[in-house]
Motif scaffolding. Sequence first.
Motif, PDB file in Angstrom:
ATOM      1  N   ILE A  44    -118.538  47.500 -14.768  1.00 20.02           N
ATOM      2  CA  ILE A  44    -119.799  46.991 -14.219  1.00 20.02           C
ATOM      3  C   ILE A  44    -120.454  46.142 -15.299  1.00 20.02           C
ATOM      4  N   THR A  45    -120.611  44.867 -14.999  1.00 20.41           N
ATOM      5  CA  THR A  45    -121.110  43.887 -15.965  1.00 20.41           C
ATOM      6  C   THR A  45    -122.557  43.542 -15.665  1.00 20.41           C
ATOM      7  N   MET A  46    -123.355  43.464 -16.712  1.00 24.50           N
ATOM      8  CA  MET A  46    -124.766  43.100 -16.596  1.00 24.50           C
ATOM      9  C   MET A  46    -125.042  41.905 -17.500  1.00 24.50           C
ATOM     10  N   VAL A  47    -125.452  40.807 -16.913  1.00 24.24           N
ATOM     11  CA  VAL A  47    -125.746  39.589 -17.669  1.00 24.24           C
ATOM     12  C   VAL A  47    -127.258  39.398 -17.759  1.00 24.24           C
ATOM     13  N   ASN A  48    -127.730  39.166 -18.967  1.00 26.02           N
ATOM     14  CA  ASN A  48    -129.159  38.933 -19.170  1.00 26.02           C
ATOM     15  C   ASN A  48    -129.499  37.504 -18.724  1.00 26.02           C
ATOM     16  N   ARG A  49    -130.167  37.395 -17.601  1.00 23.60           N
ATOM     17  CA  ARG A  49    -130.575  36.077 -17.112  1.00 23.60           C
ATOM     18  C   ARG A  49    -132.069  35.828 -17.359  1.00 23.60           C
ATOM     19  N   GLY A  50    -132.667  36.672 -18.187  1.00 22.52           N
ATOM     20  CA  GLY A  50    -134.064  36.489 -18.572  1.00 22.52           C
ATOM     21  C   GLY A  50    -134.181  35.468 -19.694  1.00 22.52           C
ATOM     22  N   SER A  51    -135.397  35.236 -20.137  1.00 22.43           N
ATOM     23  CA  SER A  51    -135.651  34.236 -21.177  1.00 22.43           C
ATOM     24  C   SER A  51    -135.816  34.842 -22.568  1.00 22.43           C
ATOM     25  N   THR A  52    -135.768  36.167 -22.659  1.00 25.81           N
ATOM     26  CA  THR A  52    -135.938  36.832 -23.954  1.00 25.81           C
ATOM     27  C   THR A  52    -134.819  37.839 -24.188  1.00 25.81           C
ATOM     28  N   THR A  53    -134.631  38.195 -25.459  1.00 24.25           N
ATOM     29  CA  THR A  53    -133.634  39.202 -25.818  1.00 24.25           C
ATOM     30  C   THR A  53    -134.093  40.575 -25.340  1.00 24.25           C
ATOM     31  N   CYS A  54    -133.148  41.374 -24.843  1.00 21.05           N
ATOM     32  CA  CYS A  54    -133.497  42.717 -24.371  1.00 21.05           C
ATOM     33  C   CYS A  54    -132.386  43.696 -24.735  1.00 21.05           C
ATOM     34  N   SER A  55    -132.687  44.969 -24.596  1.00 23.32           N
ATOM     35  CA  SER A  55    -131.732  46.019 -24.942  1.00 23.32           C
ATOM     36  C   SER A  55    -131.192  46.700 -23.683  1.00 23.32           C
ATOM     37  N   ALA A  56    -129.866  46.849 -23.648  1.00 20.79           N
ATOM     38  CA  ALA A  56    -129.218  47.566 -22.540  1.00 20.79           C
ATOM     39  C   ALA A  56    -128.527  48.809 -23.062  1.00 20.79           C
ATOM     40  N   THR A  57    -129.013  49.323 -24.177  1.00 25.27           N
ATOM     41  CA  THR A  57    -128.395  50.468 -24.845  1.00 25.27           C
ATOM     42  C   THR A  57    -128.527  51.747 -24.018  1.00 25.27           C
ATOM     43  N   GLY A  58    -127.427  52.507 -23.929  1.00 25.62           N
ATOM     44  CA  GLY A  58    -127.495  53.816 -23.289  1.00 25.62           C
ATOM     45  C   GLY A  58    -126.587  53.943 -22.074  1.00 25.62           C
ATOM     46  N   PHE A  59    -126.888  54.958 -21.270  1.00 16.55           N
ATOM     47  CA  PHE A  59    -126.137  55.216 -20.046  1.00 16.55           C
ATOM     48  C   PHE A  59    -126.900  54.668 -18.846  1.00 16.55           C
ATOM     49  N   ALA A  60    -126.200  53.994 -17.980  1.00 16.08           N
ATOM     50  CA  ALA A  60    -126.804  53.595 -16.710  1.00 16.08           C
ATOM     51  C   ALA A  60    -126.732  54.775 -15.752  1.00 16.08           C
ATOM     52  N   GLY A  61    -127.667  54.813 -14.830  1.00 18.90           N
ATOM     53  CA  GLY A  61    -127.602  55.833 -13.785  1.00 18.90           C
ATOM     54  C   GLY A  61    -126.701  55.311 -12.658  1.00 18.90           C
ATOM     55  N   VAL A  62    -125.752  56.145 -12.210  1.00 21.73           N
ATOM     56  CA  VAL A  62    -124.798  55.701 -11.190  1.00 21.73           C
ATOM     57  C   VAL A  62    -124.644  56.752 -10.091  1.00 21.73           C
TER      58      VAL A  62
ATOM     59  N   LEU B 248    -124.322  52.532  -6.600  1.00 24.27           N
ATOM     60  CA  LEU B 248    -125.760  52.355  -6.850  1.00 24.27           C
ATOM     61  C   LEU B 248    -125.996  52.436  -8.357  1.00 24.27           C
ATOM     62  N   VAL B 249    -126.472  51.337  -8.932  1.00 18.11           N
ATOM     63  CA  VAL B 249    -126.611  51.228 -10.391  1.00 18.11           C
ATOM     64  C   VAL B 249    -128.074  51.080 -10.790  1.00 18.11           C
ATOM     65  N   THR B 250    -128.484  51.930 -11.722  1.00 19.84           N
ATOM     66  CA  THR B 250    -129.808  51.819 -12.341  1.00 19.84           C
ATOM     67  C   THR B 250    -129.590  51.573 -13.832  1.00 19.84           C
ATOM     68  N   PRO B 251    -129.908  50.391 -14.340  1.00 19.16           N
ATOM     69  CA  PRO B 251    -129.675  50.092 -15.763  1.00 19.16           C
ATOM     70  C   PRO B 251    -130.372  51.103 -16.682  1.00 19.16           C
ATOM     71  N   PRO B 252    -129.896  51.228 -17.924  1.00 25.05           N
ATOM     72  CA  PRO B 252    -130.496  52.169 -18.875  1.00 25.05           C
ATOM     73  C   PRO B 252    -132.003  51.972 -19.008  1.00 25.05           C
ATOM     74  N   ASN B 253    -132.723  53.084 -18.985  1.00 23.43           N
ATOM     75  CA  ASN B 253    -134.174  53.089 -19.160  1.00 23.43           C
ATOM     76  C   ASN B 253    -134.902  52.260 -18.105  1.00 23.43           C
ATOM     77  N   GLU B 254    -134.326  52.185 -16.914  1.00 23.76           N
ATOM     78  CA  GLU B 254    -134.965  51.488 -15.806  1.00 23.76           C
ATOM     79  C   GLU B 254    -135.092  52.432 -14.618  1.00 23.76           C
ATOM     80  N   THR B 255    -135.898  52.021 -13.644  1.00 19.91           N
ATOM     81  CA  THR B 255    -136.086  52.826 -12.435  1.00 19.91           C
ATOM     82  C   THR B 255    -135.681  52.069 -11.170  1.00 19.91           C
ATOM     83  N   HIS B 256    -135.432  50.780 -11.291  1.00 23.04           N
ATOM     84  CA  HIS B 256    -135.039  49.975 -10.137  1.00 23.04           C
ATOM     85  C   HIS B 256    -133.516  49.921 -10.029  1.00 23.04           C
ATOM     86  N   THR B 257    -133.033  50.136  -8.828  1.00 25.69           N
ATOM     87  CA  THR B 257    -131.602  50.268  -8.572  1.00 25.69           C
ATOM     88  C   THR B 257    -131.067  49.100  -7.756  1.00 25.69           C
TER      89      THR B 257
END
Length: 225
Positions: free
Chosen positions: A118-136, A188-197
């Motif tokens: 499962i690949t996640m590409v940062n399409r935002g304008s700033t650097t962010c962290s995706a460290t950790g476990f995603a909820g699946v 169903l994927v919820t990125p690390p430290n996020e609540t939106h799936t």
Amino acid sequence: MNYTRSTALIALGVAATLSLTACGSDDSAKDSSSKGSSSASPSSANGGSESESGSSSQGSQTGAAKPGLGEDTASRPGAPKTGGKATTGGKVSFCKTANLAISASNAAPDKTSGRIDITMVNRGSTTCSATGFAGVDIKDADHTSNPIQRGHAQPRITTLKPGEAAVFNLAYDIDTTGHSLASPTDILVTPPNETHTVSLKWPTRAGKIKGAYTDVEVYPTHTTE
């Protein structure tokens, strides 16, 4: 007799003159001493004020020289630096689901080991962290949703600049008997430290799951490099 009286009078006159001269010298000495002391008094008074002033000034200088006073705390080891990201300790905020382009693909290394990337590409304008476990959760054809447990692995620092990608994996054994009871339809994927799936389709070429959904494990994110 007349000579004797004259001599005596002269002697008395000389004695009186000497006495007056002595008294005058004492008075002048006293006056001189008095004047000296009075003229010295303002001098000593001024000297005293200068001494006190100098002492006060020296005291303030000494106070300013005490360790910890007037020092640049930012120069101390471990002290936070001012300006830019250093004021927040260099921390980067976690990636928001809305700023990630997320996709799933079959990445099985062989016919018995199932793996989905499962690949996640940062399409935002700033650097962010995706460290950790995603909820699946895996959604089955019977409309049930099954949470996936974490694999035994330590998360790695995964920081994404705009345009960079992170990947995490689902791992399981592939059923080769043809009798699998699992019929996954969505992930169903919820990125690390996020609540939106987000909901992703189960890859069509992925092998069947051997056993139950409890035998599937999710592993922490990592960069693609």
